[in-house]
Design an enzyme around this catalytic site. Sequence first.
Site, mmCIF file in Angstrom:
data_model
loop_
_atom_site.group_PDB
_atom_site.id
_atom_site.type_symbol
_atom_site.label_atom_id
_atom_site.label_comp_id
_atom_site.label_asym_id
_atom_site.label_seq_id
_atom_site.Cartn_x
_atom_site.Cartn_y
_atom_site.Cartn_z
ATOM 1 N N LYS A 130 -6.739 4.222 0.188
ATOM 2 C CA LYS A 130 -5.425 4.256 -0.386
ATOM 3 C C LYS A 130 -5.243 2.912 -0.949
ATOM 4 O O LYS A 130 -5.149 1.716 -0.364
ATOM 5 C CB LYS A 130 -4.286 4.484 0.412
ATOM 6 N N ASN B 12 5.448 6.318 6.565
ATOM 7 C CA ASN B 12 5.512 5.483 7.914
ATOM 8 C C ASN B 12 6.890 5.002 8.499
ATOM 9 O O ASN B 12 7.215 5.644 9.627
ATOM 10 C CB ASN B 12 4.558 4.059 7.559
#
Lengths: 65, 270
Positions: free
Chosen positions: B111, B220
Site C-alpha cells: 500500500k 484503522n
Amino acid sequence: MQLYLNGEAQEFNVTTVAELVASLQLTGKRIAVERNEQIVPRSRHAETALEEFDRIEIVHAIGGG
Amino acid sequence: MTSVQAPAASVDQSLQIAGRTFQSRLLVGTGKYKDFAETGAAIQASGAEIVTFAVRRANIGQDADAPNLLDVVSPDRYTLLPNTAGCYNARDAVRTCQLARELLDGHSLVKLEVLGDESTLYPNVVETLKSARELIDDGFDVMVYTSDDPIVAAELESMGACAVMPLGSLIGSGHGILNPYNLGLIVENARVPVLVDAGIGTASDAALAMEMGCAGVLMNSAIAHARQPVLMAQAMRKAIEAGREAFLAGRMPRKLQGEASSPNEGRIQA
C-alpha cells in the site's frame, strides 16, 4: 568499526551483516536490512562485508494503518 | 450524484486484487490498539483477510524476545499489506516498499501512501505518482492511497496500480465520506478496484462507501479508537456486507412525494 545503525553512530566489532545481526540478537527475527540504501537479502547476510561508516538500517513490522 | 450499476447477478463476485481473490471487502490496519491481544481480537472480529502494517526501525538493544506484530498477524493466515505510512517523498516510499518486500520474503503487494504534511496527512499526489511508477516498474503490485481527484485516480489506474484508494476524509479524522460526488466519479470510471482508504468514522460511513459501489474499505482508527474496538470491528464487518448487498440489490428510486405502501382499495371510510 564505526557504523551508523538506524541513524546513530555506534562502535561494533563485526565484519559482516550476519555478524552485526547476531551481535544485536536479531538472528532469525523478522527483520530487513539495508546497507547504504541498498537491500541486503537475508541469503546474503553472511557474505556481505561491512565497511567503516556504513549506514545500516534494520527494520521490522509494527502496527499501522 | 453519479450512480454505478451493480452487476446483474444476484450472487456476488469475490474481490480480486493483483490476481488474488478475497471474500472479505474490509481491510484493516494494525495501529493504535492497546496491545497485540486487542489487535488480534479486533482483526478476527472484522473478518478481514487483508491486513496492513507499517515498517519502522527495529528497537535495537531492547528485549529481543518481545512479541512481534507478525507473530499475531501471521503471514500464513492473512494477506499482509505493508504500507508506506509516514513517508513524505517518493524516495522514502520506494525504499520502504523494498524493505517490506525483503521483510516478507519477496511479497510484492504494497500500500503506497505518500503524505503532504504532518497536520493534514493529505496525500502528496506528485510524489505519489512518481513513486507509483517506480514501484510498478520494479514489479510491485501497488494499491495506492490518493486524494479523491478522479483525474489522478484514472492516471494511477492507467499507470498500472492494482487498486486505487481515495480518502473519504483526512486520515484518522473520522469525518466519513466528505465528497461522495467525487468518489462516485472515481468508481464510475475505474476498471480496477476502488477502495475508500481514510476517514471512516463509524459503520454507516463504511456502508455508504459500499452502497456507492466501492470494491472495499480500508480502516484503522474507526475500529482501534472505538470505545470497544472488537465490537466495532464486528459492526464494520456487517456494515461492509450490508452496504455491498444494498449495492447489488439496487436501491429504490428517490421520490419527491410520498407513496403509500398499503393499497388504497378496501379502506374503511366514513
